[in-house]
Design a protein around this motif. Structure first.
Motif, PDB file in Angstrom:
ATOM      1  N   ALA A  27      -7.780  11.044 -11.540  1.00 20.27           N
ATOM      2  CA  ALA A  27      -8.269  11.516 -10.244  1.00 20.27           C
ATOM      3  C   ALA A  27      -7.527  12.776  -9.816  1.00 20.27           C
ATOM      4  CB  ALA A  27      -8.106  10.417  -9.197  1.00 20.27           C
ATOM      5  N   ILE A  83       2.625   4.482  -5.066  1.00 21.74           N
ATOM      6  CA  ILE A  83       2.075   5.716  -5.623  1.00 21.74           C
ATOM      7  C   ILE A  83       0.706   6.024  -5.030  1.00 21.74           C
ATOM      8  CG2 ILE A  83       3.423   5.711  -7.763  1.00 21.74           C
ATOM      9  CD1 ILE A  83       0.972   4.839  -9.233  1.00 21.74           C
ATOM     10  N   ILE A 114      -3.172  14.391  -3.263  1.00 19.73           N
ATOM     11  CA  ILE A 114      -4.568  14.770  -3.482  1.00 19.73           C
ATOM     12  C   ILE A 114      -5.233  15.178  -2.179  1.00 19.73           C
ATOM     13  CG2 ILE A 114      -6.801  13.922  -4.263  1.00 19.73           C
ATOM     14  CD1 ILE A 114      -5.428  12.299  -6.342  1.00 19.73           C
ATOM     15  N   PHE A 132      -2.896   3.108 -12.660  1.00 19.84           N
ATOM     16  CA  PHE A 132      -2.024   4.271 -12.885  1.00 19.84           C
ATOM     17  C   PHE A 132      -2.796   5.391 -13.592  1.00 19.84           C
ATOM     18  CE2 PHE A 132       1.334   6.439 -15.226  1.00 19.84           C
ATOM     19  CZ  PHE A 132       2.282   6.602 -14.241  1.00 19.84           C
ATOM     20  N   THR A 151      -2.352  11.299 -21.402  1.00 14.94           N
ATOM     21  CA  THR A 151      -2.418  11.678 -19.996  1.00 14.94           C
ATOM     22  C   THR A 151      -1.710  12.999 -19.747  1.00 14.94           C
ATOM     23  OG1 THR A 151      -2.517   9.389 -19.334  1.00 14.94           O
ATOM     24  CG2 THR A 151      -1.758  10.922 -17.707  1.00 14.94           C
ATOM     25  N   VAL A 170      -6.084   5.727 -13.792  1.00 14.49           N
ATOM     26  CA  VAL A 170      -7.184   6.206 -12.933  1.00 14.49           C
ATOM     27  C   VAL A 170      -6.658   7.239 -11.942  1.00 14.49           C
ATOM     28  CG1 VAL A 170      -8.801   5.539 -11.131  1.00 14.49           C
ATOM     29  CG2 VAL A 170      -8.585   4.148 -13.162  1.00 14.49           C
ATOM     30  N   MET A 171      -5.461   6.973 -11.378  1.00 19.08           N
ATOM     31  CA  MET A 171      -4.895   7.926 -10.418  1.00 19.08           C
ATOM     32  C   MET A 171      -4.590   9.251 -11.085  1.00 19.08           C
ATOM     33  SD  MET A 171      -2.372   5.843  -7.976  1.00 19.08           S
ATOM     34  CE  MET A 171      -2.982   4.673  -6.803  1.00 19.08           C
ATOM     35  N   THR A 172      -4.093   9.219 -12.322  1.00 15.42           N
ATOM     36  CA  THR A 172      -3.808  10.468 -13.032  1.00 15.42           C
ATOM     37  C   THR A 172      -5.085  11.259 -13.246  1.00 15.42           C
ATOM     38  OG1 THR A 172      -2.288   9.064 -14.244  1.00 15.42           O
ATOM     39  CG2 THR A 172      -2.443  11.343 -14.929  1.00 15.42           C
ATOM     40  N   ILE A 196       2.066   0.200  -7.223  1.00 13.94           N
ATOM     41  CA  ILE A 196       0.782   0.890  -7.072  1.00 13.94           C
ATOM     42  C   ILE A 196       0.567   1.296  -5.619  1.00 13.94           C
ATOM     43  CG2 ILE A 196      -1.713   0.625  -7.357  1.00 13.94           C
ATOM     44  CD1 ILE A 196      -0.343   0.769  -9.969  1.00 13.94           C
ATOM     45  N   TYR A 230      -2.226   9.715  -3.781  1.00 14.17           N
ATOM     46  CA  TYR A 230      -3.550   9.884  -3.171  1.00 14.17           C
ATOM     47  C   TYR A 230      -3.441  10.448  -1.759  1.00 14.17           C
ATOM     48  CZ  TYR A 230      -7.296   8.215  -6.122  1.00 14.17           C
ATOM     49  OH  TYR A 230      -8.248   8.107  -7.062  1.00 14.17           O
TER      50      TYR A 230
END
Lengths: 97, 183
Positions: free
Chosen positions: A66, B62, B71, A60, B161, A62-64, B59, B67
């Motif tokens: 990225a 998402i 992205i 989770f 984050t 790592v995706m943020t 996972i 991704y």
């Protein structure tokens, strides 16, 4: 499935590394970095199955990271393109000795 | 999902793994950035399928949403915006020396990783019982096992984050803005 996942993860990571080393297009190099991040995520998920769900929490994060990296990196590429009118890293050599 | 794995499960795991690797190879060898980006999207979809097979349904979702969805769309937008299709941009592979060096580095990395996988140090005191994660997901649902550590053990990282994302938003806007004072 741990060994198989690590195998696929390693192969994908190496493909990403080879891509970074063999291409000159900044955007494609950037996508190769994303592929490497994805490969590591696969390892995390595989280890989560054996060592507990913390691995999935790390995916989770790592995706943020990225996503943030893609936003800033692509903005840098756009700024670079405005100045030099190319994304070919061979021609962006201001810091080359 | 451990213990006696069905042939169906194993077959699909290898199938998606193979498609992911082949798509990744096509991705690094395509000349056109758009084709490369679409092959990378394919790799990411296969990885999402592998996550689902590895008991990481959330996972996997998402992965597709963030991704493959967000992205990669940003990447495609930038490729479109910069109009990277003309021949001078397409011939971007480096020379033979670089390719040989990259191949050597790739082989060395692969050998290293395989050696490490062979010599995996077992941590039996940390290892869950086979199928423990699947059982937890069966009782609590797919999201609760991730949400609990995320909002307790890793709360500080989770809050940091948000700062990171804010910095990324501000950075992207500042970098992407046309300079008004220059000129």
């Amino acid at each position: 499935m741990l060994a198989e996942s690590l195998f696929f993860s390693a192969v994908l990571f190496v493909i990403g590394v080879v891509g970074v080393l063999t291409r000159r297009n900044a955007i494609i190099i950037f996508m190769c970095v994303e592929l490497m991040l994805n490969a590591v995520n696969l390892s995390f998920v595989a280890f989560a199955q054996v060592y507990g769900v913390a691995g999935q929490v790390f995916v989770f994060f790592v995706m943020t990271v990225a996503a943030a990296e893609a936003a800033v990196g692509l903005a840098i590429i756009i700024a670079l393109f405005r100045h030099r009118h190319t994304v070919n890293l061979e021609q962006i050599n201001l810091l080359k000795g | 999902m451990q213990g006696e794995l069905s042939i169906f499960y194993t077959f699909h795991f290898y199938l998606f793994g193979l498609i992911a690797v082949v798509s990744a190879l096509l991705f690094v060898t395509r000349k056109s950035p758009v084709a490369a980006a679409l092959w990378l999207v394919n790799t990411m979809f296969c990885l999402a399928a592998m996550y689902v097979l590895l008991d990481a349904q959330f996972i996997g979702v998402i992965q597709v949403l963030v991704y493959a969805g967000a992205i990669m769309v940003v990447f495609l937008f930038v490729i479109m915006l910069l109009n990277l299709g003309h021949p001078s941009e397409l011939a971007d592979a480096r020379g033979l020396g670089w390719k040989l060096a990259a191949g050597f580095v790739g082989l060395a990395l692969l050998a290293e990783v395989f050696a490490l996988t062979r010599a995996r140090i077992p941590l039996p005191f940390l290892e869950l019982k086979p199928g423990a994660l699947a059982a937890q997901i069966a009782t609590e649902g797919a999201i609760a096992p991730i949400a609990k550590p995320l909002f307790t053990e890793y709360l500080l990282a989770f809050e940091l984050t948000s700062v990171l994302l804010l910095a990324a938003i501000v950075g992207a806007v500042v970098l992407g803005r046309r300079r008004q004072d220059a000129g």
